[in-house]
Design an enzyme around this catalytic site. Sequence first.
Site, PDB file in Angstrom:
ATOM      1  N   HIS A 160       0.912  -1.298   0.209  1.00  0.00           N
ATOM      2  CA  HIS A 160       0.138  -0.120   0.032  1.00  0.00           C
ATOM      3  C   HIS A 160       0.703   1.089   0.094  1.00  0.00           C
ATOM      4  CE1 HIS A 160      -3.664  -2.463   1.670  1.00  0.00           C
ATOM      5  NE2 HIS A 160      -3.248  -2.984   0.383  1.00  0.00           N
ATOM      6  N   ASN A 216      -2.607 -13.168  15.846  1.00  0.00           N
ATOM      7  CA  ASN A 216      -3.518 -12.168  16.138  1.00  0.00           C
ATOM      8  C   ASN A 216      -4.483 -12.484  17.122  1.00  0.00           C
ATOM      9  OD1 ASN A 216      -5.823 -10.289  15.745  1.00  0.00           O
ATOM     10  ND2 ASN A 216      -5.432 -10.532  13.596  1.00  0.00           N
ATOM     11  N   PRO A 217      -4.514 -11.550  18.347  1.00  0.00           N
ATOM     12  CA  PRO A 217      -5.186 -11.583  19.593  1.00  0.00           C
ATOM     13  C   PRO A 217      -6.741 -11.660  19.289  1.00  0.00           C
ATOM     14  CG  PRO A 217      -4.655  -9.216  19.455  1.00  0.00           C
ATOM     15  CD  PRO A 217      -3.883 -10.079  17.933  1.00  0.00           C
TER      16      PRO A 217
HETATM   17  N1  APR Z   1      -0.903  -7.926  17.643  1.00  0.00           N
HETATM   18  C1  APR Z   1      -1.417  -8.633  16.449  1.00  0.00           C
HETATM   19  N2  APR Z   1      -2.500  -8.355  15.857  1.00  0.00           N
HETATM   20  C2  APR Z   1      -3.302  -7.045  16.286  1.00  0.00           C
HETATM   21  C3  APR Z   1      -2.839  -6.313  17.471  1.00  0.00           C
HETATM   22  C4  APR Z   1      -1.411  -6.856  18.023  1.00  0.00           C
HETATM   23  N3  APR Z   1      -0.891  -6.283  19.038  1.00  0.00           N
HETATM   24  N4  APR Z   1      -3.610  -5.466  17.873  1.00  0.00           N
HETATM   25  C5  APR Z   1      -4.562  -5.399  16.835  1.00  0.00           C
HETATM   26  N5  APR Z   1      -4.384  -6.626  16.021  1.00  0.00           N
HETATM   27  C6  APR Z   1      -5.109  -7.268  14.959  1.00  0.00           C
HETATM   28  C7  APR Z   1      -6.646  -6.899  15.066  1.00  0.00           C
HETATM   29  O1  APR Z   1      -7.337  -7.833  15.677  1.00  0.00           O
HETATM   30  C8  APR Z   1      -7.003  -6.704  13.473  1.00  0.00           C
HETATM   31  O2  APR Z   1      -7.184  -8.219  13.096  1.00  0.00           O
HETATM   32  O3  APR Z   1      -4.928  -6.292  13.934  1.00  0.00           O
HETATM   33  C9  APR Z   1      -5.826  -6.098  13.067  1.00  0.00           C
HETATM   34  C10 APR Z   1      -5.902  -4.895  12.438  1.00  0.00           C
HETATM   35  O4  APR Z   1      -7.012  -4.851  11.325  1.00  0.00           O
HETATM   36  P1  APR Z   1      -7.254  -3.637  10.414  1.00  0.00           P
HETATM   37  O5  APR Z   1      -7.158  -2.171  11.343  1.00  0.00           O
HETATM   38  O6  APR Z   1      -8.280  -3.840   9.678  1.00  0.00           O
HETATM   39  O7  APR Z   1      -5.672  -3.690   9.770  1.00  0.00           O
HETATM   40  P2  APR Z   1      -5.216  -4.065   8.363  1.00  0.00           P
HETATM   41  O8  APR Z   1      -5.862  -5.372   8.233  1.00  0.00           O
HETATM   42  O9  APR Z   1      -3.918  -4.162   8.352  1.00  0.00           O
HETATM   43  O10 APR Z   1      -5.875  -3.280   7.220  1.00  0.00           O
HETATM   44  C11 APR Z   1      -5.826  -3.689   5.763  1.00  0.00           C
HETATM   45  O11 APR Z   1      -7.021  -1.654   5.195  1.00  0.00           O
HETATM   46  O12 APR Z   1      -7.325   0.352   6.133  1.00  0.00           O
HETATM   47  C12 APR Z   1      -6.837  -0.221   4.842  1.00  0.00           C
HETATM   48  O13 APR Z   1      -5.236   0.246   3.697  1.00  0.00           O
HETATM   49  C13 APR Z   1      -5.500   0.087   4.934  1.00  0.00           C
HETATM   50  O14 APR Z   1      -3.539  -1.393   4.877  1.00  0.00           O
HETATM   51  C14 APR Z   1      -4.852  -1.124   5.470  1.00  0.00           C
HETATM   52  C15 APR Z   1      -5.897  -2.348   5.237  1.00  0.00           C
END
Ligand code: APR
Length: 249
Positions: free
Chosen positions: A124, A219-220
């Site tokens: 991204h 993932n938690p």
């Molecule tokens: N360790 C591991 N996982 C975690 C932690 C942690 N400390 N804290 C939160 N999470 C997990 C959450 O449970 C969730 O499943 O991280 C994930 C975050 O999800 P999103 O906020 O949706 O992020 P992501 O999956 O990276 O989003 C993908 O979407 O918003 C767009 O372009 C943006 O790159 C991003 C894409």
Amino acid sequence: MTPDAPLLETVRQWLAAARQVAVLTGAGVSAESGVPTFRDAQTGFWARYRPEDMATEQGFRAQPALVWRWYQHRRAMLQGVQPNAGHHALAAYARQHPGRLTLITQNVDGLHQRAGSPGVLCLHGDLMADRFLDPPRPCCHPDTVEAGEPPHCPRCGNLLRPGVVWFGEALPLPVLDAAQQAARTCQLMLVVGTAGAVYPAAGLAHLARAGGARVAIVNPQASELDGVAHAVLRGTAAAVLPLLLAPAA
Ligand code: APR
């Protein structure tokens, strides 16, 4: 929260047996560094704007100064955060096993690179990078832009824009190709800190599984990719990755 020891040991064995390992990370890997998510960053002055309206080419063309200031605000917030134990564990593993790990991230925060991970595939884009909005003409040079909000080519006015993938834009093709190749050819894919809801990134886990790799999630919370995985390690990236990736005692 850490996963149960036998499951962790099983994934460690998969890791030891894998010739190639692919890791897909998302926002969760940076959570323990305190990186505000897209939405969490909307505080104070910025609370009145919707990210979906600004993180688009249309939004930037409509209000370039406003959107540029928003990105400068997000860049400034990143200055104050540091890579955490999860980023460091991945970088250390890559140093100890040259050429074995391909790190693919959906994050634009640059924390994997700052931890020292080589060759990170940024699906991204990169929040700290700039590029020209319109195809650069011969007069457009990043080094000679005129200061402004946003900076621009002094001759033709072409604006600089942040080097991230906006809503509605395609992912950078060479990066996506390399990520898909890594997914198809690895023997183990770790999926760390992503909700698994955004494609094509989430599709990499399906590709890995279809190619015969083991898939393990860190993932938690539950994610949309849990059903694709052979193992789900319930714990945070900073807690689990050092346990998983540390050399055998
Ligand atoms: N360790 C591991 N996982 C975690 C932690 C942690 N400390 N804290 C939160 N999470 C997990 C959450 O449970 C969730 O499943 O991280 C994930 C975050 O999800 P999103 O906020 O949706 O992020 P992501 O999956 O990276 O989003 C993908 O979407 O918003 C767009 O372009 C943006 O790159 C991003 C894409």
